[in-house]
Motif scaffolding. Structure first.
Motif, short mmCIF file in Angstrom:
data_model
loop_
_atom_site.label_atom_id
_atom_site.label_comp_id
_atom_site.label_asym_id
_atom_site.label_seq_id
_atom_site.Cartn_x
_atom_site.Cartn_y
_atom_site.Cartn_z
N GLY A 1 0.91 -1.22 0.15
CA GLY A 1 -0.27 0.06 -0.15
C GLY A 1 1.03 1.22 -0.03
O GLY A 1 0.37 2.19 0.29
N ARG A 2 2.11 1.21 -0.37
CA ARG A 2 2.84 2.46 -0.55
C ARG A 2 2.73 3.36 -1.85
O ARG A 2 1.96 4.14 -1.73
CB ARG A 2 4.22 1.99 -0.26
N LEU A 3 3.07 2.75 -2.79
CA LEU A 3 2.98 3.48 -4.13
C LEU A 3 1.44 3.62 -4.64
O LEU A 3 1.05 4.54 -5.02
CB LEU A 3 3.67 2.75 -5.08
N PRO A 4 0.71 2.42 -4.32
CA PRO A 4 -0.74 2.49 -4.57
C PRO A 4 -1.69 3.62 -3.89
O PRO A 4 -2.34 4.44 -4.23
CB PRO A 4 -1.22 1.13 -4.32
N LEU B 1 -3.17 -0.31 -11.47
CA LEU B 1 -4.23 0.07 -10.13
C LEU B 1 -5.34 0.51 -10.85
O LEU B 1 -6.48 0.53 -10.14
CB LEU B 1 -3.27 1.07 -9.56
N ARG B 2 -5.31 1.50 -12.13
CA ARG B 2 -6.44 2.16 -12.56
C ARG B 2 -7.45 1.01 -13.02
O ARG B 2 -8.61 1.74 -13.27
CB ARG B 2 -5.80 2.93 -13.72
N ARG C 1 -9.82 -0.51 -3.54
CA ARG C 1 -8.34 -0.36 -3.52
C ARG C 1 -7.92 -0.67 -1.93
O ARG C 1 -8.52 0.41 -1.03
CB ARG C 1 -7.73 0.76 -3.89
N VAL C 2 -7.45 -1.73 -1.53
CA VAL C 2 -7.08 -1.91 0.05
C VAL C 2 -5.53 -1.73 0.07
O VAL C 2 -4.95 -2.35 -0.67
CB VAL C 2 -7.43 -3.47 0.36
N PHE C 3 -5.12 -0.84 1.08
CA PHE C 3 -4.03 -0.60 1.29
C PHE C 3 -3.36 -0.95 2.65
O PHE C 3 -3.98 -0.79 3.45
CB PHE C 3 -3.81 1.08 1.27
N GLY C 4 -2.32 -1.88 2.48
CA GLY C 4 -1.63 -2.53 3.75
C GLY C 4 -1.85 -3.82 4.10
O GLY C 4 -3.10 -4.16 4.27
#
Length: 333
Positions: A163-166, A299-300, A307-310
């Motif tokens: 989940g850094r760049l996203p 990602l697009r 979108r789930v980050f982490g």
């Protein structure tokens, strides 16, 4: 070659599987089958590495030229798997982490000769760095064949589940004034998961043994260039507003997580690790701008709300907190 990938369904493991297939190898994946659907073209064995009976079922009637273990975190469980795989594989690659070194991220120039955390190959709990050291020992001291330890640095790329760049791409896609943390000229050292995968499979093919730190090329981008790349690929109207480290600390901003990959000068070695040994052995690294572009293309295709980050942490700052920082910064200027 016949290659067993333990894990292989997400991010780096996924890249390892794709690289092995692209090079013409026969791949077996061993995982729980919960992260994604089985990949066509591979033999998938569903099971839990923490279940001894599942490990016995995996090796029954099977042998491999190489094992690539991308998801070992608990030394005792890695050790159990190593013992079961003895006699069923000739070479074992374990994907560890630069966090196994005691000096990271404060020490400049960490390399393969730097001191690691004391590791216990039979440990069942502990902190991340010592556990990774213990996993390395579980492999190197107990596998009856060639062993290779790969120690990545900060990994980015398509299918990133950390989940850094996203997060940054999604935030910049939203547009408007964006808090850009710290010094835009701060040099970084980033590496694409696909480049680590290519290096790993190439070394497995050769039966390479030993330890390789794969942090990438030092100073292959700056924080400012990295975020400008994000603005460019998204086509956003985002305005990057650079806010000093001290002000961010006053607002209690958490490094690494609220602004992913933001680190101040208290971590001088975070972007200055030494991957010269791996690069001499064949590690090549694509431009960071290419990684940003390809990650955005992946990602697009995912709706913003999905979108789930982490994987282990929640990444990204609360919009109200970001707005408060911007207001404070404007008043100071």
């Amino acid at each position: 070659m016949r290659i067993l990938v333990i894990g292989g369904s997400v991010f780096l493991g996924r890249a390892v599987v794709e690289e092995a297939l692209a090079r013409g190898h026969d791949v077996t994946m061993f995982n729980r089958g919960v992260s994604r659907a089985d990949r066509p073209g591979v033999e998938t064995v569903h099971g839990d590495r923490e279940n001894h009976d599942d490990l016995l079922r995996l090796v029954e009637g099977r042998e491999w030229d190489a094992v690539v273990d991308v998801c070992g975190y608990t030394p005792a469980k890695v050790l159990d798997g190593v013992r079961v795989l003895n006699g069923h594989a000739a070479h074992y690659t374990f994907i560890s982490s630069i966090s196994a070194y005691q000096g990271f991220p404060g020490e400049i120039g960490v390399n393969e000769e730097s001191e690691q955390f004391p590791g216990d190959p039979e440990a069942t709990e502990g902190d991340y760095g010592p556990l990774k050291s213990g996993c390395e020992l579980a492999v190197s001291e107990n596998f009856e064949g060639g062993t290779l330890i790969v120690q990545p640095g900060l990994i980015l790329g398509p299918h990133e589940n950390v989940g850094r760049l996203p997060w940054w791409l999604t935030r910049i896609e939203r547009g408007g004034r964006v808090v850009a943390p710290g010094n835009p000229d701060r040099e970084m050292q980033l590496i694409d998961a696909r480049d680590i995968a290519a290096f790993t499979i190439a070394q497995a093919e050769k039966g390479t043994t030993g330890k390789f730190l794969t942090g990438g090329v030092p100073a292959n981008t700056t924080y400012g260039q990295w975020l400008r790349d994000c603005v460019e690929v998204t086509g956003s109207d985002a305005e990057l507003v650079w806010v000093d480290d001290a002000v961010l600390h006053e607002h209690g901003v958490q490094m690494w997580t609220e602004f992913p990959l933001w680190a101040d000068d208290s971590m001088p070695g975070v972007w200055l690790t030494d991957s010269s040994k791996a690069r001499a052995a064949g590690l090549t690294c694509r431009p960071v701008s290419e990684t940003v572009r390809d990650t955005w293309e992946w990602l697009r295709e995912i709706p913003v709300g999905e979108r789930v980050f982490g994987a282990r942490f929640t990444h990204g700052i609360d919009p109200d907190k970001e707005a408060a920082i911007l207001a404070d910064w404007d008043s100071r200027r």
